[in-house]
Motif scaffolding. Structure first.
Motif, PDB file in Angstrom:
ATOM      1  N   GLY A 180     -27.899  28.438 119.148  1.00 23.00           N
ATOM      2  CA  GLY A 180     -27.279  27.707 118.051  1.00 23.00           C
ATOM      3  C   GLY A 180     -25.852  28.146 117.779  1.00 23.00           C
ATOM      4  O   GLY A 180     -24.990  27.318 117.486  1.00 23.00           O
ATOM      5  N   PHE A 181     -25.609  29.449 117.880  1.00 24.14           N
ATOM      6  CA  PHE A 181     -24.251  29.949 117.649  1.00 24.14           C
ATOM      7  C   PHE A 181     -23.364  29.796 118.880  1.00 24.14           C
ATOM      8  O   PHE A 181     -22.149  29.802 118.758  1.00 24.14           O
ATOM      9  CB  PHE A 181     -24.285  31.419 117.234  1.00 24.14           C
ATOM     10  CG  PHE A 181     -24.633  31.634 115.784  1.00 24.14           C
ATOM     11  CD1 PHE A 181     -23.814  31.157 114.776  1.00 24.14           C
ATOM     12  CD2 PHE A 181     -25.782  32.318 115.413  1.00 24.14           C
ATOM     13  CE1 PHE A 181     -24.129  31.349 113.438  1.00 24.14           C
ATOM     14  CE2 PHE A 181     -26.110  32.517 114.077  1.00 24.14           C
ATOM     15  CZ  PHE A 181     -25.283  32.032 113.091  1.00 24.14           C
ATOM     16  N   GLY A 182     -23.968  29.695 120.043  1.00 22.04           N
ATOM     17  CA  GLY A 182     -23.186  29.617 121.275  1.00 22.04           C
ATOM     18  C   GLY A 182     -22.869  30.982 121.826  1.00 22.04           C
ATOM     19  O   GLY A 182     -23.106  31.273 122.984  1.00 22.04           O
ATOM     20  N   ARG A 183     -22.333  31.842 120.998  1.00 18.29           N
ATOM     21  CA  ARG A 183     -22.037  33.239 121.351  1.00 18.29           C
ATOM     22  C   ARG A 183     -22.088  34.031 120.056  1.00 18.29           C
ATOM     23  O   ARG A 183     -21.422  33.671 119.080  1.00 18.29           O
ATOM     24  CB  ARG A 183     -20.659  33.344 121.995  1.00 18.29           C
ATOM     25  CG  ARG A 183     -20.267  34.761 122.415  1.00 18.29           C
ATOM     26  CD  ARG A 183     -18.832  34.779 122.930  1.00 18.29           C
ATOM     27  NE  ARG A 183     -18.382  36.131 123.206  1.00 18.29           N
ATOM     28  CZ  ARG A 183     -18.283  36.657 124.424  1.00 18.29           C
ATOM     29  NH1 ARG A 183     -18.610  35.924 125.482  1.00 18.29           N
ATOM     30  NH2 ARG A 183     -17.854  37.890 124.607  1.00 18.29           N
ATOM     31  N   THR A 184     -22.877  35.078 120.041  1.00 19.65           N
ATOM     32  CA  THR A 184     -23.021  35.840 118.803  1.00 19.65           C
ATOM     33  C   THR A 184     -23.535  37.239 119.100  1.00 19.65           C
ATOM     34  O   THR A 184     -23.865  37.568 120.238  1.00 19.65           O
ATOM     35  CB  THR A 184     -23.957  35.101 117.828  1.00 19.65           C
ATOM     36  OG1 THR A 184     -23.870  35.688 116.543  1.00 19.65           O
ATOM     37  CG2 THR A 184     -25.398  35.118 118.306  1.00 19.65           C
ATOM     38  N   HIS A 185     -23.618  38.050 118.070  1.00 18.83           N
ATOM     39  CA  HIS A 185     -24.060  39.444 118.220  1.00 18.83           C
ATOM     40  C   HIS A 185     -25.352  39.666 117.440  1.00 18.83           C
ATOM     41  O   HIS A 185     -25.787  38.818 116.643  1.00 18.83           O
ATOM     42  CB  HIS A 185     -22.968  40.406 117.736  1.00 18.83           C
ATOM     43  CG  HIS A 185     -22.439  40.081 116.372  1.00 18.83           C
ATOM     44  ND1 HIS A 185     -23.011  40.563 115.227  1.00 18.83           N
ATOM     45  CD2 HIS A 185     -21.395  39.288 115.988  1.00 18.83           C
ATOM     46  CE1 HIS A 185     -22.346  40.102 114.174  1.00 18.83           C
ATOM     47  NE2 HIS A 185     -21.365  39.327 114.606  1.00 18.83           N
TER      48      HIS A 185
ATOM     49  N   THR B 179     -26.578  36.324 128.561  1.00 18.82           N
ATOM     50  CA  THR B 179     -25.524  37.200 129.076  1.00 18.82           C
ATOM     51  C   THR B 179     -25.118  38.147 127.953  1.00 18.82           C
ATOM     52  O   THR B 179     -25.114  37.755 126.781  1.00 18.82           O
ATOM     53  CB  THR B 179     -24.287  36.407 129.540  1.00 18.82           C
ATOM     54  OG1 THR B 179     -23.786  35.642 128.433  1.00 18.82           O
ATOM     55  CG2 THR B 179     -24.632  35.475 130.683  1.00 18.82           C
ATOM     56  N   ALA B 180     -24.804  39.377 128.303  1.00 22.32           N
ATOM     57  CA  ALA B 180     -24.388  40.389 127.322  1.00 22.32           C
ATOM     58  C   ALA B 180     -22.975  40.832 127.666  1.00 22.32           C
ATOM     59  O   ALA B 180     -22.704  41.247 128.796  1.00 22.32           O
ATOM     60  CB  ALA B 180     -25.344  41.575 127.351  1.00 22.32           C
TER      61      ALA B 180
ATOM     62  N   ALA C  29     -20.433  30.961 111.651  1.00 19.68           N
ATOM     63  CA  ALA C  29     -20.608  32.018 110.660  1.00 19.68           C
ATOM     64  C   ALA C  29     -19.990  31.568 109.345  1.00 19.68           C
ATOM     65  O   ALA C  29     -18.985  30.827 109.341  1.00 19.68           O
ATOM     66  CB  ALA C  29     -19.941  33.304 111.130  1.00 19.68           C
ATOM     67  N   PRO C  30     -20.558  31.962 108.205  1.00 18.59           N
ATOM     68  CA  PRO C  30     -19.965  31.587 106.921  1.00 18.59           C
ATOM     69  C   PRO C  30     -18.516  32.068 106.825  1.00 18.59           C
ATOM     70  O   PRO C  30     -18.198  33.180 107.252  1.00 18.59           O
ATOM     71  CB  PRO C  30     -20.858  32.313 105.908  1.00 18.59           C
ATOM     72  CG  PRO C  30     -22.120  32.601 106.633  1.00 18.59           C
ATOM     73  CD  PRO C  30     -21.735  32.787 108.070  1.00 18.59           C
TER      74      PRO C  30
END
Length: 202
Positions: A14-19, A57-58, A195-196
């Motif tokens: 959902g975020f595409g790329r996140t931590h 992927t990390a 992200a907000p």
């Protein structure tokens, strides 16, 4: 795979790329404490395991020591949809798997969601019919009367499952909820979550 892994794949997608911290915060905002057996540590463990399996992927962030960003690989996207459909379609799963599937259901197109829920309803109706048949056979066999409560309980649960699934299917078919094929930035569109944004300092 577990409900945790399905949820983690869905949130990263959902975020595409996140931590990891954002994945954890997002899931906690959904109230997973109430409906899924997901601990904060299991979220980070799932991220590492999914990356090890080639489903994420990390990428280490050089300017932020210790931070790793994740994104879904093509194999991870395929696995996400396999798990999502399985969670919604098969009634045999534990409640946390169904709950994870419901939380991520809008990632499906409307037509696919209708197909999946229709298959679930058909399976539940078959299970209910088998329960009723077995109940009649057990009664005829002269088993102790109190064991009938077990059959009654299972049949009531079967009735509930059929009624709830039929109701959800009708509402999805009628257009309730925005599904993945109904808007460029809908819930199920990869990378559509953001992200907000913090309000400007006064």
């Amino acid at each position: 795979m577990s409900a945790t892994q399905l949820l983690v794949l869905g949130v990263v997608r959902g975020f595409g790329r996140t931590h990891g911290y954002r994945v954890r915060a997002e899931l906690l905002s959904w109230g997973i404490d109430d409906w899924a057996n997901v601990k904060p540590g299991s979220i980070y463990h799932a991220l590492r395991q999914l990356a090890k399996a080639g489903l994420l992927t990390a990428s280490e962030i050089g300017d932020w020591p210790g931070r790793v960003d994740y994104s879904v690989t093509p194999a991870g996207d395929a696995e996400f949809f396999r798990l999502l459909v399985d969670a919604l379609e098969r009634p045999e799963h534990r409640a946390d798997m169904l709950s994870a599937g419901l939380a991520l259901m809008p990632a499906l197109s409307r037509g696919r969601a209708v197909e999946v829920l229709s298959a679930r309803l058909e399976a539940l109706e078959a299970q209910r019919a088998a329960l009723r048949k077995n109940a009649a056979a057990s009664h005829a066999a002269g088993l102790p009367p109190h064991l009938g409560e077990l059959r009654a309980m299972r049949t009531r649960y079967a009735d509930l499952g059929v009624d709830w699934t039929r109701d959800l299917l009708e509402r999805v078919r009628a257009g309730e909820y925005e599904m993945a094929d109904e808007g460029a930035e809908g819930f199920g569109t990869p990378g559509s979550w953001r992200a907000p944004v913090a309000p400007p300092a006064s």
